[in-house]
Enzyme design. Structure first.
Site, mmCIF file in Angstrom:
data_model
loop_
_atom_site.group_PDB
_atom_site.id
_atom_site.type_symbol
_atom_site.label_atom_id
_atom_site.label_comp_id
_atom_site.label_asym_id
_atom_site.label_seq_id
_atom_site.Cartn_x
_atom_site.Cartn_y
_atom_site.Cartn_z
ATOM 1 N N ASP A 74 0.807 -1.222 0.000
ATOM 2 C CA ASP A 74 0.000 0.000 0.000
ATOM 3 C C ASP A 74 0.839 1.270 0.000
ATOM 4 O OD1 ASP A 74 0.745 -0.916 2.598
ATOM 5 O OD2 ASP A 74 -0.702 0.439 3.526
ATOM 6 N N GLU A 132 -0.602 -2.194 5.052
ATOM 7 C CA GLU A 132 0.360 -2.197 6.158
ATOM 8 C C GLU A 132 0.293 -0.914 6.956
ATOM 9 O OE1 GLU A 132 3.610 -1.200 8.538
ATOM 10 O OE2 GLU A 132 3.325 -0.188 6.611
#
Length: 387
Positions: A74, A132
């Protein structure tokens, strides 16, 4: 030996991912791209694990050992400010300001090296994790049966680190990154005209007192040998220039390494906040949530990480006893379930390329680190799955 195109290919992968950032649980195009690369390498790919997560498997020989190599996918909700950067984000308000584009490219590179060299005996699982940044992706993958469907004996991860010389490694046994807990303190007073403060209950003054009092918890309620941080990061009111507000909201987070410290911080913060509000005739609503587990390296796995780093970078570029950092990393959730180790890989220091801090709008992953990281991950497999 590697093909002449190996390092340029790592850069092409990384730059494509950097141009197309997606935030947590929205990494649809990212997962599509990563899966296409892995499939082109001939790997078996499984999609939709924990949302947008994926796992690719590579088995060589008849070995029973299995290790996991993890990359996060991400990006952050930050607008990139990098004039002239050819691979800058093409997604307004989104950028890879933490280097997850580089982490993905390194693990993809390890997959290519291991497929070509086939110098191990067993199974390597390449785990690409969503979300994350807010501590949700690892749990989502595990809730979706990650380790039941794709069991591993050990798992390894890495994060680039500005401030550490490019290509250097640092890790330690035990706690290397802290937990993160979030808090919201809502002080409910009674608003009034700014010229008539005695007619109200001023939550602004009360909240300011709370912010200052919270700073005494670490210094006076906690054993000095136990690291912890309490940070108030937002102060929100419903007041205007000539009106004392009725409500103030304080937001922030805490960092620590031990469950008993987390419990103490929550208890004392609640007591301080409620007590100060009660003293001044205000109401208090206190929320405290656990976002990230601490990242605690397993004793038996750190020597493997150090051996792989030394083989790739040389002993003079490897620190096996780095100071713990109070930053947080979702990899810690995996380490609560399976053995493993996490390392930092230097991205650049002292104004050199890669030294711009993480989460900065001008940050960029240092491309010179890509082959170092790819070889490190591949070396882990060679060491742990000898043929």
């Amino acid at each position: 030996m590697t093909t002449p195109d190996f390092e340029p290919q790592l850069v092409r992968w990384r730059h494509h991912l950097h141009r197309h950032p997606e935030t947590g649980f929205e990494e649809v195009q990212t997962a599509d791209y990563v899966a296409s690369v892995l499939k082109a390498l001939g790997l078996e790919v499984h999609r939709g694990i924990g949302g947008t997560g994926l796992v690719a498997n590579l088995t060589v020989g008849d070995g029973k050992g299995v290790i996991g190599l993890r990359a996060d996918m991400d990006a952050l909700a930050i607008t990139e400010t990098a004039e002239g950067r050819a691979h800058a984000s093409q997604m307004p308000g989104r950028m890879h300001a933490c280097g997850h584009d580089g982490h993905m490219a390194m693990v993809l590179g390890a997959a290519q090296l291991l497929r070509e060299r086939r110098n191990f005996n067993g199974t390597v699982r390449f785990i690409f994790q969503p979300a994350e940044e807010h501590g949700r992706g690892a749990k989502a993958m595990m809730d979706d049966g990650l380790f039941e469907r794709f069991p591993v004996d050990e798992i390894y991860g890495a994060h680039n680190m500005p401030g550490l010389p490019a290509g250097h490694f640092a890790t330690r046994t035990g706690g290397i990154m802290a937990s993160e807990d979030n808090f919201v303190i809502h002080v409910k007073g009674r608003g009034t005209h700014a010229a008539r403060p005695h007619m109200g209950v001023d939550p602004l003054v009360i909240a300011a007192e709370i912010v200052l009092a919270l700073q005494t918890i670490v210094s006076r309620s906690l054993d000095p040998s136990m690291p912890a941080v309490i940070s108030c990061t937002e102060f929100i009111t419903d007041g205007i220039r000539n009106a004392i507000p009725s409500n103030v909201i304080i937001k922030g987070d805490t960092r620590s390494y031990a469950p008993e410290v987390q419990a103490l911080l929550e208890q004392r913060m609640r007591e301080v906040s409620v007590g100060i509000c009660s003293t001044h005739g205000a109401e208090c609503a206190f929320e405290y949530t656990h976002e990230f587990a601490p990242t605690v390296n397993w004793d038996q796995c750190v020597p493997t990480a150090l051996a792989a780093a030394t083989a790739v970078a040389g002993a003079d570029k490897v620190d096996g006893n780095v100071q713990p950092m109070m930053i947080s990393e979702d990899f810690g959730a995996f380490l609560r379930v399976v053995p493993g180790a996490f390392v930092f890989i230097g991205n650049g220091d002292n104004g050199a390329p890669g030294s711009t801090p993480l989460h900065n709008a001008r940050y960029d992953f240092n491309d010179s680190v890509l082959p170092v990281g790819a070889r490190y991950f591949a070396e882990l497999a060679r060491i742990r799955l000898p043929h």
